[in-house]
Design a protein around this motif. Structure first.
Motif, PDB file in Angstrom:
ATOM      1  N   VAL A 227      25.676  44.128  47.210  1.00 48.76           N
ATOM      2  CA  VAL A 227      26.190  45.391  47.737  1.00 48.76           C
ATOM      3  C   VAL A 227      27.253  45.901  46.772  1.00 48.76           C
ATOM      4  CG1 VAL A 227      27.420  46.507  49.632  1.00 48.76           C
ATOM      5  CG2 VAL A 227      25.703  44.761  50.115  1.00 48.76           C
ATOM      6  N   THR A 228      27.131  47.144  46.343  1.00 49.66           N
ATOM      7  CA  THR A 228      28.040  47.693  45.335  1.00 49.66           C
ATOM      8  C   THR A 228      29.276  48.257  46.016  1.00 49.66           C
ATOM      9  OG1 THR A 228      26.085  48.292  44.054  1.00 49.66           O
ATOM     10  CG2 THR A 228      28.185  49.158  43.296  1.00 49.66           C
ATOM     11  N   ASP A 229      30.153  47.376  46.431  1.00 47.54           N
ATOM     12  CA  ASP A 229      31.424  47.810  46.996  1.00 47.54           C
ATOM     13  C   ASP A 229      32.470  47.837  45.883  1.00 47.54           C
ATOM     14  OD1 ASP A 229      31.619  45.071  46.599  1.00 47.54           O
ATOM     15  OD2 ASP A 229      33.077  44.838  48.219  1.00 47.54           O
ATOM     16  N   LEU A 230      33.725  48.006  46.262  1.00 52.89           N
ATOM     17  CA  LEU A 230      34.790  48.124  45.257  1.00 52.89           C
ATOM     18  C   LEU A 230      34.920  46.864  44.420  1.00 52.89           C
ATOM     19  CD1 LEU A 230      37.040  49.959  44.198  1.00 52.89           C
ATOM     20  CD2 LEU A 230      38.561  48.970  45.909  1.00 52.89           C
ATOM     21  N   TYR A 231      34.829  45.719  45.056  1.00 51.46           N
ATOM     22  CA  TYR A 231      34.945  44.462  44.312  1.00 51.46           C
ATOM     23  C   TYR A 231      33.797  44.292  43.323  1.00 51.46           C
ATOM     24  CZ  TYR A 231      35.137  39.474  43.329  1.00 51.46           C
ATOM     25  OH  TYR A 231      35.188  38.261  42.694  1.00 51.46           O
ATOM     26  N   ALA A 232      32.581  44.705  43.708  1.00 55.04           N
ATOM     27  CA  ALA A 232      31.441  44.597  42.806  1.00 55.04           C
ATOM     28  C   ALA A 232      31.627  45.480  41.577  1.00 55.04           C
ATOM     29  CB  ALA A 232      30.158  44.979  43.548  1.00 55.04           C
ATOM     30  N   VAL A 233      32.186  46.676  41.761  1.00 50.11           N
ATOM     31  CA  VAL A 233      32.437  47.564  40.626  1.00 50.11           C
ATOM     32  C   VAL A 233      33.475  46.941  39.694  1.00 50.11           C
ATOM     33  CG1 VAL A 233      33.255  49.846  39.934  1.00 50.11           C
ATOM     34  CG2 VAL A 233      31.801  49.604  41.956  1.00 50.11           C
ATOM     35  N   ILE A 234      34.521  46.373  40.255  1.00 51.90           N
ATOM     36  CA  ILE A 234      35.550  45.730  39.437  1.00 51.90           C
ATOM     37  C   ILE A 234      34.959  44.555  38.661  1.00 51.90           C
ATOM     38  CG2 ILE A 234      37.630  44.331  39.570  1.00 51.90           C
ATOM     39  CD1 ILE A 234      38.200  47.279  39.733  1.00 51.90           C
ATOM     40  N   THR A 235      34.056  43.814  39.281  1.00 47.30           N
ATOM     41  CA  THR A 235      33.405  42.703  38.582  1.00 47.30           C
ATOM     42  C   THR A 235      32.602  43.206  37.393  1.00 47.30           C
ATOM     43  OG1 THR A 235      33.279  41.444  40.641  1.00 47.30           O
ATOM     44  CG2 THR A 235      31.821  40.772  38.856  1.00 47.30           C
ATOM     45  N   ARG A 236      31.907  44.325  37.557  1.00 41.31           N
ATOM     46  CA  ARG A 236      31.148  44.890  36.434  1.00 41.31           C
ATOM     47  C   ARG A 236      32.083  45.399  35.344  1.00 41.31           C
ATOM     48  NH1 ARG A 236      26.469  48.287  39.765  1.00 41.31           N
ATOM     49  NH2 ARG A 236      25.592  46.463  40.857  1.00 41.31           N
ATOM     50  N   VAL A 237      33.234  45.935  35.731  1.00 46.06           N
ATOM     51  CA  VAL A 237      34.214  46.366  34.735  1.00 46.06           C
ATOM     52  C   VAL A 237      34.688  45.174  33.919  1.00 46.06           C
ATOM     53  CG1 VAL A 237      36.525  47.314  34.426  1.00 46.06           C
ATOM     54  CG2 VAL A 237      34.963  48.381  36.053  1.00 46.06           C
TER      55      VAL A 237
END
Length: 277
Positions: A227-237
């Motif tokens: 699930v692309t939540d805020l934490y997932a976006v930060i992980t991709r960053v």
């Protein structure tokens, strides 16, 4: 019979008075010192770290924040709607229903949320894929995604914890108040709506506020099922920029701001919720 003075019910404080009270609390010396230390740390963080990645990823961060807030809000609303019958069933329900509600709360509260999330996502997701009839319905475009399973896991987790809270709140309402309402000719449904539920909600609201904050801090687990939540976006960053501290500190700041806003709103709600309907 002598007259008995009944104390007047305190009127809820106005938003301006609540704001003034909060400002006075913030002006205490130790809190000013803590704010200065935090401000110094913020300035050092901004000046000494690399934030060049932030503008490029800002649209994704907004989308991730929206997913986080949507999952939080939906799971809290649906979970509370499930928690009400769970609490009532454990207090006045027939014995089989009482045991069923108690068993549900015990199992969910006694197992890690991460384990529940994986069992629901990999278990139900694999099970649904084995039915060709289901894949031809309008539900399949949603069931093939990860967020419905994450929402379901968060909802039942919140329902189990809050169901136990509501059980204690319903049981804590004095029985004499309910009998007095019945003596006035109220039906059982009206007693629940006008007396029992408002009194229980008033008792449970402080704990409910804490459960909502805990629910917010549980949402990063959704990233483990894509699930692309805020934490997932930060992980991709972090994976794309090879930076560690800057994305994580940004995430800390966002969650602190969200928690502060939620705490302020929920405390304001505590002053507005009546003890009786």
């Amino acid at each position: 019979m002598p007259d008995i003075d009944i104390p007047a019910r305190p009127t809820p404080a106005s938003p301006a008075r609540i704001l003034a009270r909060g400002v006075r609390g913030l002006m205490m010396p130790h809190r000013i010192a803590m704010a200065l230390v935090a401000l110094a740390g913020l300035v050092a963080m901004v000046l000494m770290m690399d934030w060049s990645w932030l503008p490029a990823y800002l649209p994704r961060l907004w989308a991730g924040l929206g997913m986080t807030l949507a999952m939080l809000g939906a799971s809290v609303v649906f979970g509370f709607l499930i928690a009400l019958p769970l609490g009532v069933a454990q207090v006045i329900g027939p014995r089989p229903l009482r045991w069923l509600a108690l068993g549900f709360c015990t199992v969910i509260r006694g197992t890690p949320l991460l384990l529940q999330l994986w069992l629901i996502y990999f278990g139900l997701g694999s099970l649904f894929a084995q039915f060709p009839e289901l894949r031809e319905t309008w539900l399949w475009p949603y069931l093939r995604q990860a967020w419905p399973y994450g929402l379901f896991a968060l909802t039942i987790s919140f329902a189990a914890y809050q169901g136990e809270v509501m059980r204690g709140a319903f049981a804590g309402v004095p029985y004499g108040e309910l009998e007095a309402a019945r003596a006035f000719g109220m039906s059982r449904g009206k007693v629940f709506r006008r007396v029992w539920f408002p009194r229980a909600l008033y008792r449970a609201l402080p704990t409910l506020s804490g459960e909502i904050i805990l629910q917010l801090k549980s949402t990063p687990l959704l990233a483990t099922i894509t699930v692309t939540d805020l934490y997932a976006v930060i992980t991709r960053v972090r994976q794309a920029t090879f930076l560690t501290y800057e994305p994580l500190l940004f995430l800390v700041a966002v969650y602190l701001c969200l928690s502060a806003v939620l705490i302020g709103v929920l405390r304001w709600m505590e002053t507005r919720v009546p003890q009786h309907g």
